[in-house]
Design a protein around this motif. Structure first.
Motif, mmCIF file in Angstrom:
data_model
loop_
_atom_site.group_PDB
_atom_site.id
_atom_site.type_symbol
_atom_site.label_atom_id
_atom_site.label_comp_id
_atom_site.label_asym_id
_atom_site.label_seq_id
_atom_site.Cartn_x
_atom_site.Cartn_y
_atom_site.Cartn_z
ATOM 1 N N MET A 96 0.817 -1.283 0.060
ATOM 2 C CA MET A 96 0.039 -0.077 0.078
ATOM 3 C C MET A 96 0.847 1.218 -0.016
ATOM 4 N N CYS A 97 0.447 2.194 -0.876
ATOM 5 C CA CYS A 97 1.370 3.372 -1.190
ATOM 6 C C CYS A 97 0.811 4.427 -0.023
ATOM 7 N N ASP A 98 1.864 4.878 0.712
ATOM 8 C CA ASP A 98 1.370 5.893 1.428
ATOM 9 C C ASP A 98 0.885 7.201 0.944
ATOM 10 N N PHE A 99 1.422 7.406 -0.339
ATOM 11 C CA PHE A 99 1.210 8.816 -1.035
ATOM 12 C C PHE A 99 -0.049 8.817 -1.924
ATOM 13 N N CYS A 100 -0.357 7.796 -2.611
ATOM 14 C CA CYS A 100 -1.454 7.742 -3.481
ATOM 15 C C CYS A 100 -2.716 6.882 -3.081
ATOM 16 N N GLY A 101 -2.376 6.344 -2.038
ATOM 17 C CA GLY A 101 -3.527 5.508 -1.241
ATOM 18 C C GLY A 101 -4.233 4.217 -2.274
ATOM 19 N N ASN A 102 -3.381 4.173 -3.346
ATOM 20 C CA ASN A 102 -3.743 2.906 -4.138
ATOM 21 C C ASN A 102 -2.880 1.562 -3.478
ATOM 22 N N PRO A 103 -3.732 0.548 -2.930
ATOM 23 C CA PRO A 103 -3.193 -0.621 -2.472
ATOM 24 C C PRO A 103 -2.246 -1.181 -3.402
ATOM 25 N N ALA A 104 -2.339 -1.260 -4.690
ATOM 26 C CA ALA A 104 -1.425 -1.850 -5.780
ATOM 27 C C ALA A 104 -0.225 -1.274 -6.068
ATOM 28 N N CYS A 105 -0.314 -0.011 -5.378
ATOM 29 C CA CYS A 105 1.018 0.831 -5.934
ATOM 30 C C CYS A 105 2.107 0.473 -5.062
ATOM 31 N N THR A 106 3.310 0.156 -5.955
ATOM 32 C CA THR A 106 4.491 -0.271 -5.191
ATOM 33 C C THR A 106 5.767 0.884 -5.557
ATOM 34 N N LEU A 107 5.286 1.800 -6.250
ATOM 35 C CA LEU A 107 6.194 2.854 -6.521
ATOM 36 C C LEU A 107 7.125 3.301 -5.538
ATOM 37 N N THR A 108 8.530 3.507 -5.721
ATOM 38 C CA THR A 108 9.336 4.038 -4.798
ATOM 39 C C THR A 108 10.059 5.317 -5.355
#
Ligand code: ZN
Length: 111
Positions: A1-13
């Motif tokens: 879960m991405c703290d920044f966009c709130g998308n549970p599938a987002c793994t962007l760093t």
């Protein structure tokens, strides 16, 4: 879960986006202004009136958020550099990089 966009599938760093570097929309069309001491290179976009030209989107290294980008806006009517604007990109890894665009552009591969 991405703290920044709130998308549970987002793994962007942040590291991914910084390594990938500047990105451009798929409708980027031509180089408008070459980079100077003050301004990064700016582009025109297909279907967009060229009152402004825009630089590529550059990862905002002052922000922890990996979706945070900044870009330079050049006012073509007044012929002055306008400002830097902030922009969030949902999935920057799916965008072309500025480098990829420039390589295609130099080969004359733009349709
Ligand atoms: Zn995210």
């Amino acid at each position: 879960m991405c703290d920044f966009c709130g998308n549970p599938a987002c793994t962007l760093t942040k590291q991914q986006v910084v390594e990938r570097g500047a990105i451009l929309e798929s409708n980027a069309y031509g180089i408008m202004r070459l980079a100077t001491e003050e301004n990064p290179q700016t582009y025109s976009f297909k279907g967009v009136p060229a009152f402004y030209s825009l630089s590529a989107l550059i990862p905002d290294e002052d922000e922890e958020n990996p979706h945070a980008y900044i870009r330079f806006v050049f006012d073509e009517d007044e012929a002055v550099g306008e400002c830097w604007e902030e922009r969030e990109v949902e999935n920057p890894l799916s965008w072309q990089t500025e480098q990829e665009f420039i390589e295609r552009f130099e080969k004359g591969g733009q349709e």
